[in-house]
Design a protein around this motif. Structure first.
Motif, PDB file in Angstrom:
ATOM      1  N   GLN A 151       0.821  -1.200   0.000  1.00 45.92           N
ATOM      2  CA  GLN A 151       0.000   0.000   0.000  1.00 45.92           C
ATOM      3  C   GLN A 151       0.857   1.254   0.000  1.00 45.92           C
ATOM      4  O   GLN A 151       0.433   2.322  -0.425  1.00 45.92           O
ATOM      5  CB  GLN A 151      -0.917   0.003   1.228  1.00 45.92           C
ATOM      6  N   SER A 190     -10.534   6.665   2.018  1.00 46.34           N
ATOM      7  CA  SER A 190     -10.441   8.048   1.554  1.00 46.34           C
ATOM      8  C   SER A 190     -10.174   8.948   2.752  1.00 46.34           C
ATOM      9  O   SER A 190     -11.048   9.679   3.227  1.00 46.34           O
ATOM     10  CB  SER A 190     -11.736   8.464   0.839  1.00 46.34           C
ATOM     11  N   TYR A 247      -8.434  10.834  -4.383  1.00 50.34           N
ATOM     12  CA  TYR A 247      -7.042  10.438  -4.598  1.00 50.34           C
ATOM     13  C   TYR A 247      -6.771  10.373  -6.098  1.00 50.34           C
ATOM     14  O   TYR A 247      -7.645  10.016  -6.893  1.00 50.34           O
ATOM     15  CB  TYR A 247      -6.744   9.105  -3.909  1.00 50.34           C
ATOM     16  N   THR A 257      -9.665   4.352  -4.387  1.00 46.98           N
ATOM     17  CA  THR A 257      -8.861   3.743  -3.330  1.00 46.98           C
ATOM     18  C   THR A 257      -9.791   3.070  -2.316  1.00 46.98           C
ATOM     19  O   THR A 257     -10.977   3.423  -2.218  1.00 46.98           O
ATOM     20  CB  THR A 257      -8.003   4.804  -2.617  1.00 46.98           C
ATOM     21  N   LYS A 258      -9.243   2.128  -1.563  1.00 48.66           N
ATOM     22  CA  LYS A 258     -10.052   1.403  -0.576  1.00 48.66           C
ATOM     23  C   LYS A 258     -10.578   2.344   0.484  1.00 48.66           C
ATOM     24  O   LYS A 258     -11.714   2.234   0.940  1.00 48.66           O
ATOM     25  CB  LYS A 258      -9.202   0.299   0.062  1.00 48.66           C
ATOM     26  N   VAL A 285       0.125   6.972  -6.105  1.00 47.75           N
ATOM     27  CA  VAL A 285      -1.241   7.386  -5.783  1.00 47.75           C
ATOM     28  C   VAL A 285      -1.122   8.412  -4.673  1.00 47.75           C
ATOM     29  O   VAL A 285      -0.402   8.199  -3.698  1.00 47.75           O
ATOM     30  CB  VAL A 285      -2.110   6.193  -5.340  1.00 47.75           C
TER      31      VAL A 285
END
Length: 656
Positions: A30, A607, A613, A604-605, A514
């Motif tokens: 990640q 926020s 993002y 994204t998973k 990211v």
């Protein structure tokens, strides 16, 4: 981890493939760390080493006579220090031949720098991209000020130092921004100098005299809305909303690419940049374009007229700004209240600000036109995608041809011949207009010169046993390209593989980043440099620059690098930027890998902070299995009748 086959077993002649064959399939955490199988050479081989190749000698110009003539004129004007910037009256990075004053007086041909001349000294300041080149081109009259190196003064500081004891510093006020002039004047006063004086008649032009090239007067075309995506009425309405918000009298547009974009016009007054000499003034109810009307086609006249744009001669801009100043002053006297101001770009000239009334009537801002232009609309973005596919096909055909010539046919090719071949292959592509900059076709030690420009009769023969760096791009009606590839057609040395590995890892790390909305290119720059930094290495240029849409290949205000301005503007969806880390060992070899990508919103998973993002969508044909498959799918149909190129492409995109 499983080690893939050793380097010595590789039969490929491409340095890119020599690296990718050593890379295991990547996995990502990640935190965006990239895990690679380590190369044994990274543990054992120092990068800095002696290299057999020598770079081509660059021509030096004897500037003694030119400096002597300039100093006579300086004495006549009672000037002790004279400044010669690189830019033209529009603060252009790339300029027409008639505006290459700094090049004429110094002999240095790089695109960035400033010359400062006193009665007994001359200094040329430039940045790290050009240290190597400037040291080769400057004759003994000149001191090289390497900007960014500790304890080396900036050209402003050096000018101020030379003004001590009441000396006068002068400059053509059209060639210096208003902000730079103000800060320089303060430095001069602080150093004990008398003042900074504007001299409208350029002294270098007087020395250049009849040998100075004529000002270009190329035709201007209308860029159809199917390429531009937005018409002029929409763009003017958008700009006027900004003027209303700021309660301003109007905006004077002085940057050539901003004018071209605002009015959906393109020209050819500056090599490789589809712009034309012009100014514009936009107020709440009027838009005026200052341009030589004879350059405009009937279609341009009709299009501008339909969009409410008045046309006036280019050289009347200062008459009109003076008239606007006087009218504004009269209103101040009548109303006896707080006055409204004109807006100009913070890159507008000192002369333009003076003509509008100075600080009393002028506010300098980051151009709202530049900000709007940097965020491409969907039609422009799609144009970038499609033109890069065609451009990628031209590069594929070129590299296949080059390998066949050098390895199979054992041909002797110089750097210019190769560059000309690449241009001819691009010219076959749909909507091709021309190149976007001089092709950097460089072999061996020449690749260490960051902005190397080969010239016929003064260039090297391409050595298949040395690194070959090709940085090139083109202008298409639907977009602008800029791609760098570094290859080797023989067996690369361990040092070359080491350098290439570090640069490619940085390129990939940035590509996969990211980041939350509001992040700047200044903050992201370290991602591309991190692997070089771990070895105590670096490169002296930015990591990325904005790219125009059938406009200038270098486009502000966004970018990725250590420049202060890159910390001021956050990246936003629609930005198009280059990704080009590198490494250069002077006198030996150079490595650069450059792709173009576009900022986009990503899912994204989580926020954190309720922020969107962002990430990148790459449009340049480039690396690794998934993307190699994409390259094959998008480009192989271009070569159905070309067995040589098709075979090369199949080999280059084969999964590993």
């Amino acid at each position: 981890m499983r080690i893939l086959r050793p380097l010595s077993a590789l039969s490929t002649r491409s340095l890119r493939l020599a690296f990718t064959q050593q890379v295991r399939k990547t996995s990502f955490t990640q935190s965006s760390h990239i895990r690679y199988t380590p190369l044994s050479v990274l543990r054992t081989t120092p990068l800095l080493r002696f290299y057999r190749a020598t770079s081509i000698e660059m021509e030096k110009v004897d500037t003694s006579g030119r400096l002597a003539e300039l100093r006579k004129l300086m004495a006549e004007h009672k000037v002790d220090v004279y400044i010669v910037p690189s830019e033209d009256a529009h603060s252009s990075e790339y300029i027409a031949h008639c505006d290459a004053r700094r090049e004429f007086i110094s002999g240095f041909t790089g695109s960035a720098g400033c010359a400062v001349i006193t009665h007994d000294k001359a200094a040329l300041a430039t940045d790290g991209r050009y240290f190597n080149q400037a040291s080769k081109q400057l004759d003994d009259n000149w001191l090289l000020l390497k900007q960014g190196i500790q304890d080396v003064p900036t050209w402003q500081e050096w000018s101020a130092e030379q003004s001590a004891e009441g000396k006068v510093v002068a400059v053509d006020p059209t060639l210096l921004t208003a902000g730079t002039a103000k800060k320089l004047a303060e430095k001069i006063k602080k150093s004990g100098g008398k003042e900074l004086v504007p001299i409208p008649d350029n002294l270098v032009d007087a020395v250049w005299a009849s040998e100075r090239p004529a000002r270009p007067s190329e035709a201007v075309i209308h860029l159809d809305d199917k390429y531009a995506g937005k018409d002029v009425k929409y763009k003017l309405t958008d700009l006027r909303k900004e003027l209303e918000k700021r309660k301003s009298l109007g905006f004077v547009v002085s940057m050539l690419d901003e004018i071209a974009w605002l009015f959906n016009l393109r020209g050819n007054d500056i090599p490789y940049n589809p712009v034309f000499f012009s100014y514009a003034i936009v107020t709440a109810d009027k838009a005026t374009l200052y341009v030589d009307a004879s350059k405009l086609s009937n279609g341009c006249h009709t299009y501008l007229g339909d969009n409410g744009v008045e046309i006036k001669p280019y050289d009347t801009i200062f008459d009109d700004t003076v008239a606007l100043r006087e009218a504004a002053k009269a209103n101040i006297s009548e109303e006896a209240g707080e006055s409204q101001k004109f807006l100009i770009s913070n890159r507008a000239s000192w002369a333009l600000k003076r003509s509008l009334g100075g600080d009393e009537l002028v506010e300098e801002i980051r151009s709202p036109v530049g900000d709007s232009k940097a965020v491409k609309n969907e039609i422009e973005l799609e144009g970038m995608r499609t033109c890069h596919i065609r451009d990628g096909a031209a590069l594929i055909e070129y590299f296949a041809w080059l390998e066949d010539q050098l390895i199979t046919k054992k041909a002797t090719l110089d750097e210019v011949t190769a560059a000309d071949k690449l241009e001819s292959l691009r010219a076959k592509q749909k909507d091709f207009v021309g190149l976007s900059f001089d092709t950097i076709s460089s072999t061996g030690a020449n690749a260490a010169v960051i902005h190397y420009k080969p010239e016929k009769g003064n260039c090297s023969i391409i050595d298949p046993d040395a690194v070959y760096l090709c940085d090139s791009g083109a202008q298409y009606l639907d977009g602008t390209t800029d791609t760098t590839r570094t290859l080797h057609f023989g067996t690369p040395t361990e040092a070359e593989i080491h350098a290439y590995t570090l640069v490619l890892k940085g390129n990939i790390a940035l590509d996969l980043a990211v980041f939350p909305k509001g992040t700047t290119g200044f903050a992201l720059d370290c991602l591309a440099r991190q692997y070089l930094w771990q070895q105590g290495l670096d490169y002296r240029h930015g990591t990325g620059h904005g790219v125009g849409s059938y406009l200038n290949v270098h486009e502000g205000p966004i970018g990725i690098g250590t420049r202060v301005q890159y910390s001021e503007v956050a990246l936003a969806p629609g930005n198009v930027i280059s990704n080009e880390p590198g490494f250069y060992e002077d006198g030996s070899f150079g490595i650069r890998i450059e792709n173009i990508f576009m900022v986009r919103e990503v899912k994204t998973k989580h926020s954190f902070g309720d922020k969107p993002y962002l990430g990148f969508e790459h449009v340049t044909m480039k690396w690794l299995n998934d993307y190699n498959a994409d390259i094959w799918a998008k480009t192989h149909t271009y070569f159905t009748d070309d067995k040589l190129t098709l075979a090369w492409l199949e080999k280059a995109t084969k999964p590993f």
